[in-house]
Scaffold this active site. Structure first.
Site, PDB file in Angstrom:
ATOM      1  N   ALA A  62     -43.839   0.053   5.842  1.00  0.00           N
ATOM      2  CA  ALA A  62     -43.614  -0.256   4.239  1.00  0.00           C
ATOM      3  C   ALA A  62     -44.876   0.397   3.649  1.00  0.00           C
ATOM      4  CB  ALA A  62     -43.399  -1.730   4.176  1.00  0.00           C
ATOM      5  N   GLY A 101     -42.375  -1.222   9.588  1.00  0.00           N
ATOM      6  CA  GLY A 101     -41.402  -0.955   9.136  1.00  0.00           C
ATOM      7  C   GLY A 101     -40.661   0.536   9.812  1.00  0.00           C
ATOM      8  N   GLU A 104     -39.247  -0.904  13.142  1.00  0.00           N
ATOM      9  CA  GLU A 104     -38.151  -1.756  12.912  1.00  0.00           C
ATOM     10  C   GLU A 104     -37.061  -0.642  12.558  1.00  0.00           C
ATOM     11  OE1 GLU A 104     -40.296  -4.153   9.496  1.00  0.00           O
ATOM     12  OE2 GLU A 104     -39.433  -5.898  10.939  1.00  0.00           O
ATOM     13  N   GLU A 124     -47.934  -5.822  11.228  1.00  0.00           N
ATOM     14  CA  GLU A 124     -48.072  -6.402   9.861  1.00  0.00           C
ATOM     15  C   GLU A 124     -49.053  -7.596   9.985  1.00  0.00           C
ATOM     16  OE1 GLU A 124     -45.685  -5.190  11.436  1.00  0.00           O
ATOM     17  OE2 GLU A 124     -44.055  -4.811  10.420  1.00  0.00           O
TER      18      GLU A 124
HETATM   19  N1  T1G Z   1     -48.728   2.225   2.946  1.00  0.00           N
HETATM   20  C1  T1G Z   1     -49.473   2.859   2.005  1.00  0.00           C
HETATM   21  N2  T1G Z   1     -50.482   3.854   2.326  1.00  0.00           N
HETATM   22  C2  T1G Z   1     -50.719   4.118   3.548  1.00  0.00           C
HETATM   23  C3  T1G Z   1     -49.974   3.355   4.591  1.00  0.00           C
HETATM   24  C4  T1G Z   1     -48.936   2.321   4.360  1.00  0.00           C
HETATM   25  N3  T1G Z   1     -48.558   1.662   5.152  1.00  0.00           N
HETATM   26  N4  T1G Z   1     -50.625   3.962   5.934  1.00  0.00           N
HETATM   27  C5  T1G Z   1     -51.460   4.825   5.715  1.00  0.00           C
HETATM   28  N5  T1G Z   1     -51.521   4.914   4.161  1.00  0.00           N
HETATM   29  C6  T1G Z   1     -52.510   6.124   3.619  1.00  0.00           C
HETATM   30  C7  T1G Z   1     -53.974   5.454   3.698  1.00  0.00           C
HETATM   31  O1  T1G Z   1     -54.382   4.658   2.620  1.00  0.00           O
HETATM   32  C8  T1G Z   1     -54.346   6.925   3.321  1.00  0.00           C
HETATM   33  O2  T1G Z   1     -54.596   7.181   1.966  1.00  0.00           O
HETATM   34  C9  T1G Z   1     -53.647   7.758   4.276  1.00  0.00           C
HETATM   35  O3  T1G Z   1     -52.444   7.233   4.060  1.00  0.00           O
HETATM   36  C10 T1G Z   1     -53.893   8.236   5.608  1.00  0.00           C
HETATM   37  O4  T1G Z   1     -54.358   6.941   6.129  1.00  0.00           O
HETATM   38  C11 T1G Z   1     -41.444  -3.980   6.360  1.00  0.00           C
HETATM   39  C12 T1G Z   1     -43.855  -4.985   5.448  1.00  0.00           C
HETATM   40  C13 T1G Z   1     -50.446   5.325  10.101  1.00  0.00           C
HETATM   41  C14 T1G Z   1     -52.166   4.983  11.873  1.00  0.00           C
HETATM   42  O5  T1G Z   1     -50.228  -1.401   8.805  1.00  0.00           O
HETATM   43  O6  T1G Z   1     -52.403   2.300  10.746  1.00  0.00           O
HETATM   44  O7  T1G Z   1     -44.318  -2.206   7.340  1.00  0.00           O
HETATM   45  O8  T1G Z   1     -57.178   7.032   1.616  1.00  0.00           O
HETATM   46  O9  T1G Z   1     -56.748   7.384   6.662  1.00  0.00           O
HETATM   47  O10 T1G Z   1     -56.446   7.690  10.245  1.00  0.00           O
HETATM   48  O11 T1G Z   1     -42.078  -5.069   8.026  1.00  0.00           O
HETATM   49  O12 T1G Z   1     -52.754   4.917   8.334  1.00  0.00           O
HETATM   50  O13 T1G Z   1     -55.697   9.332   2.100  1.00  0.00           O
HETATM   51  O14 T1G Z   1     -55.286   7.907  -0.071  1.00  0.00           O
HETATM   52  O15 T1G Z   1     -55.343   5.462   7.761  1.00  0.00           O
HETATM   53  O16 T1G Z   1     -54.364   9.317  10.371  1.00  0.00           O
HETATM   54  C15 T1G Z   1     -47.309  -1.808   8.617  1.00  0.00           C
HETATM   55  C16 T1G Z   1     -51.132   1.190   8.299  1.00  0.00           C
HETATM   56  C17 T1G Z   1     -47.169  -1.992   6.916  1.00  0.00           C
HETATM   57  C18 T1G Z   1     -49.873   1.003   9.318  1.00  0.00           C
HETATM   58  C19 T1G Z   1     -52.794   6.789  10.305  1.00  0.00           C
HETATM   59  N6  T1G Z   1     -47.778  -0.313   8.785  1.00  0.00           N
HETATM   60  N7  T1G Z   1     -51.350   2.676   8.471  1.00  0.00           N
HETATM   61  O17 T1G Z   1     -54.037   6.756  10.489  1.00  0.00           O
HETATM   62  O18 T1G Z   1     -54.923   7.984   8.335  1.00  0.00           O
HETATM   63  S1  T1G Z   1     -46.368  -3.219   6.623  1.00  0.00           S
HETATM   64  C20 T1G Z   1     -49.184  -0.385   9.107  1.00  0.00           C
HETATM   65  C21 T1G Z   1     -52.225   3.065   9.658  1.00  0.00           C
HETATM   66  C22 T1G Z   1     -44.734  -3.190   7.045  1.00  0.00           C
HETATM   67  C23 T1G Z   1     -42.599  -3.931   7.393  1.00  0.00           C
HETATM   68  C24 T1G Z   1     -43.959  -4.453   6.904  1.00  0.00           C
HETATM   69  C25 T1G Z   1     -52.780   4.509   9.639  1.00  0.00           C
HETATM   70  C26 T1G Z   1     -52.135   5.342  10.415  1.00  0.00           C
HETATM   71  P1  T1G Z   1     -55.818   7.928   1.177  1.00  0.00           P
HETATM   72  P2  T1G Z   1     -55.394   6.863   7.244  1.00  0.00           P
HETATM   73  P3  T1G Z   1     -55.047   7.919   9.878  1.00  0.00           P
END
Ligand code: T1G
Length: 700
Positions: A62, A101, A104, A124
């Protein structure tokens, strides 16, 4: 460009999610996904559907920013229910991040194929959340309750091979873009007449988890997980998957997800998610290429820094003028590398490949070809200045010269060179090859390119770099003095050290200030305070730690400090002798003994931290409040579920903090309780630290 497009390749439809940088499932993506699903499912010319993520990831979950507001329709849950209801086979083409997500979404597809680099996980819980779009109901149905719980409670992703073994992935694909392989797999399924295979229709695999299983699972959790509301709710969701129909379990998980999303814990963790990413983006400047690093000084810090660099692919020269020091430094480096290899932290080639990148030398000529030099010699200004004077004459123009000092003036060190623009601080935290935090100290003349170079190297070696200004203690240690001061004063007022530690650890600090002092070594702080000229003229100031150091009670390393460390595990134990020493010293200093409540213990230490943080902000030593939060949550054990000292202050309300500080000024005197002007101003304006930007920055 549309974030989701539908492509037709003969009888195969490909739904492409193309929403850089990570294909997060923001509202436009969800709406686009739903539209493409409806169109593909209704198209009689389509026999199968492939869902694919453009770029280097499938879908990273998400959009975390959107979680600040109530989610807008179409909700991901509803999109995925419709995806899973498709009348024709749906294949997920997985590569890169398949997280939250994103996983999912893959679970709502009927078949899953993946390239070797795919990482599948439900992180999450690291955001104080639970999988809110069916993951808590589908994953246990696919891989069993136990492994599903382990994945959701740890938040750690698994690789393609384990996913294949678990049945989470059906078909391995070769390296590279998964689309061709996924389309071929879809054609095969069509040829076989394979039906849609809906996870939601599967029963939980045997053996069915019973109450005993769930009770045992909860008991098996580490303390921090047992205290997490999100973890508790994840277990409740899987218990529901066991006892309720899919739709009912899903409804419960939605309700529990919303409770998590609205919690302070999740708000704090989501704040840190972005704070840690914005901290490591430097303010401009272009990084110079760094292939080789020279570390000067093979002591504990130097060998740790050297290990971190070598383990991340950099050529490394370790220099120390003493042969003995060099040998013991290499021994420490080797053991760090070998233990990383044992934990599977090294890429192919393992420890041998890392050690091949390391050379040693007795003189600074070894720095001649280095792109970056990191000095980590004894904490003495004259010695460091001499090293930098020599480096200035040896190193190429443009080589960045960094000092690992934790207490000395970076400008004074830079002044020993003719290239102050290339000089900065890289303050690592011990053990340097483990602790993520790296304070990058900007000198008066440090160039943006030098800062960007240090940040890039920090990121490359797995550190969380934060650019800070040059003052005594920079950000972390400067605030630690305010926090520690109150600890010392309360001990003189009669509060047992072990009670202060216990209260603060119960509040969430990873380790109380006295246990930290014993771990770092009371002699270390003692030496630093002896060298300072700006200490408060107050005989009570850090008097307990000084007294113990003077008695040779240095802490863990001498078996006695604030605590006693005995027995095999060398667990810390209160020492009645220390209580007596403190009482006698308090009497000698005329410190009145008084009752101190748990609340006061927390407020005096944490408000002191916040007040110093406000000064640091206003002086420009930290660029943002979020940077201070990143430093304290990654270098000093501040509880992540409280978001860091400044985020915590904002949640309390700055007026509450200011009132507390004024109360202490009345009770303890104004010497240490002058409210920071920025705190007074923001409280009066009803504003927050988080929203504050220095006038110059705000004008940018
Ligand atoms: N939402 C918004 N922005 C995100 C994002 C996300 N999920 N993931 C990364 N970004 C942005 C981050 O802030 C950065 O922005 C850029 O992307 C590159 O990220 C419904 C509710 C995927 C392994 O927790 O683990 O799903 O600084 O530097 O090192 O049940 O990003 O460039 O402006 O980390 O290549 C669950 C979180 C969400 C994954 C890539 N998902 N992301 O790593 O790049 S909750 C996560 C990561 C959810 C559902 C629930 C990593 C990555 P900027 P980065 P990276």
């Amino acid at each position: 460009m549309e974030p989701v497009r539908l492509e037709r390749h003969g009888p195969i439809a490909v739904i492409v999610v193309d929403h850089p940088p990570v294909n997060a499932l923001s509202h436009p993506v969800r709406a686009g996904l739903l539209g493409a699903i409806l169109e593909a499912d209704a198209d009689r010319g389509i026999a199968a559907i492939v869902v694919h993520g453009a770029g280097k990831n499938f879908i990273a979950g998400a959009d975390i920013r959107e979680l600040e507001q109530t989610p807008r329709a179409p909700l991901l849950n509803d999109v995925l229910m419709r995806l899973e209801s498709c009348s024709k086979p749906v294949v997920a083409a997985l590569h890169g991040a398949v997280l939250g997500g994103g996983l999912e979404t893959a679970l709502a597809c009927h078949y899953r194929c993946a390239t070797p680099d795919a990482r599948l996980g439900l992180p999450e819980v690291k955001l104080g959340l639970l999988p809110g779009a069916g993951g808590t109901q589908r994953l246990p149905r696919l891989i069993g309750a136990k492994r599903a719980l382990e994945m959701m409670v740890s938040g750690e992703p698994i690789g393609r091979e384990e996913a294949l073994a678990l049945g989470l992935v059906d078909r391995p694909l070769p390296e590279g873009d998964p689309l061709a392989g996924a389309m071929e797999y879809a054609r095969e399924l069509v040829a076989q007449g394979a039906p849609p295979r809906r996870v939601r229709e599967k029963p939980l695999p045997e053996p069915l988890p019973d109450e005993k299983f769930f009770a045992e699972f909860r008991r098996s959790l580490p303390r921090s997980a047992r205290r997490s509301a999100a973890v508790d709710r994840i277990v409740q969701c899987v218990e529901a998957a066991r006892s309720l129909a899919f739709e009912e379990g899903l409804a419960l998980s939605r309700q529990l997800f919303e409770e998590c999303r609205a919690s302070d814990e999740s708000a704090a963790l989501r704040h840190l998610f972005f704070a840690e990413r914005s901290a490591s983006r430097s303010g401009g400047g272009s990084p110079r290429e760094v292939r080789s690093v020279c570390v000067v000084g093979a002591g504990t810090m130097g060998s740790g820094i050297a290990a971190a660099c070598a383990m991340h692919g950099l050529q490394l020269a370790l220099v120390d003028r003493e042969q003995g020091a060099l040998e013991s430094g290499m021994a420490r480096l080797r053991s760090a590398v070998e233990s990383a290899a044992k934990r599977g932290r090294l890429d192919e080639g393992g420890a041998a490949a890392v050690l091949e990148r390391v050379t040693t030398a007795r003189n600074l000529d070894a720095a001649r070809d280095a792109d970056l030099v990191i000095e980590a010699v004894y904490e003495n200004l004259a010695l460091k200045q001499e090293v930098f004077r020599q480096l200035d004459g040896i190193c190429r123009p443009g080589t960045v010269l960094a000092t690992n000092t934790s207490t000395l003036d970076v400008d004074a060190i830079a002044s020993a060179t003719r290239r102050p623009q290339d000089v900065l601080g890289m303050h690592f935290f011990s053990p340097a090859h483990v602790m993520r935090l790296l304070e990058i100290v900007r000198g008066r003349a440090t160039s943006p390119d030098s800062l960007a170079t240090a940040l890039a190297v920090g990121k490359r070696i797995g550190k969380l770099g934060v650019v800070v200004g040059n003052c005594f203690g920079f950000v972390g240690n400067r605030m630690l003095y305010a926090y520690g001061r109150e600890n010392q004063l309360m001990m003189l007022e009669g509060v047992p050290p072990e009670r202060i530690d216990a209260v603060l650890e119960e509040w969430g600090m990873a380790m109380g200030p006295n246990a930290v002092g014993d771990l770092a070594g009371l002699d270390v702080g003692y030496r630093v305070r002896r060298e300072r000229r700006d200490l408060p003229d107050d005989p009570r100031y850090f008097r307990v730690f000084d007294l113990l150091a003077e008695l040779g009670r240095y802490g863990r390393k001498t078996g006695r400090g604030v605590y006693l460390y005995e027995g095999e595990k060398r667990e810390r134990r209160p020492d009645p002798e220390v209580r007596e020493l403190i009482r006698a010293e308090a009497a000698r200093l005329g410190v009145a003994q008084r009752e101190v409540s748990d609340a006061e213990i927390v407020e005096r230490c944490i408000y002191a931290l916040i007040n110093e943080g406000a000064r640091i902000l206003e002086e420009g030593i930290a660029s943002t409040a979020a940077d201070i939060d990143v430093i304290w949550c990654n270098g000093y054990g501040f509880p992540r579920t409280r978001g860091g000292p400044m985020f915590h202050a904002d949640r309390l309300g700055l007026t509450t903090v200011l009132d507390g500080i004024r109360r202490f000024a009345r009770e303890q005197g104004e010497r240490y309780w002058q409210p920071a002007p920025l705190l007074v101003r923001l409280a009066a304006e009803g504003k927050t630290f988080g929203a504050w930007r220095r006038a110059a920055d705000a004008a940018d």
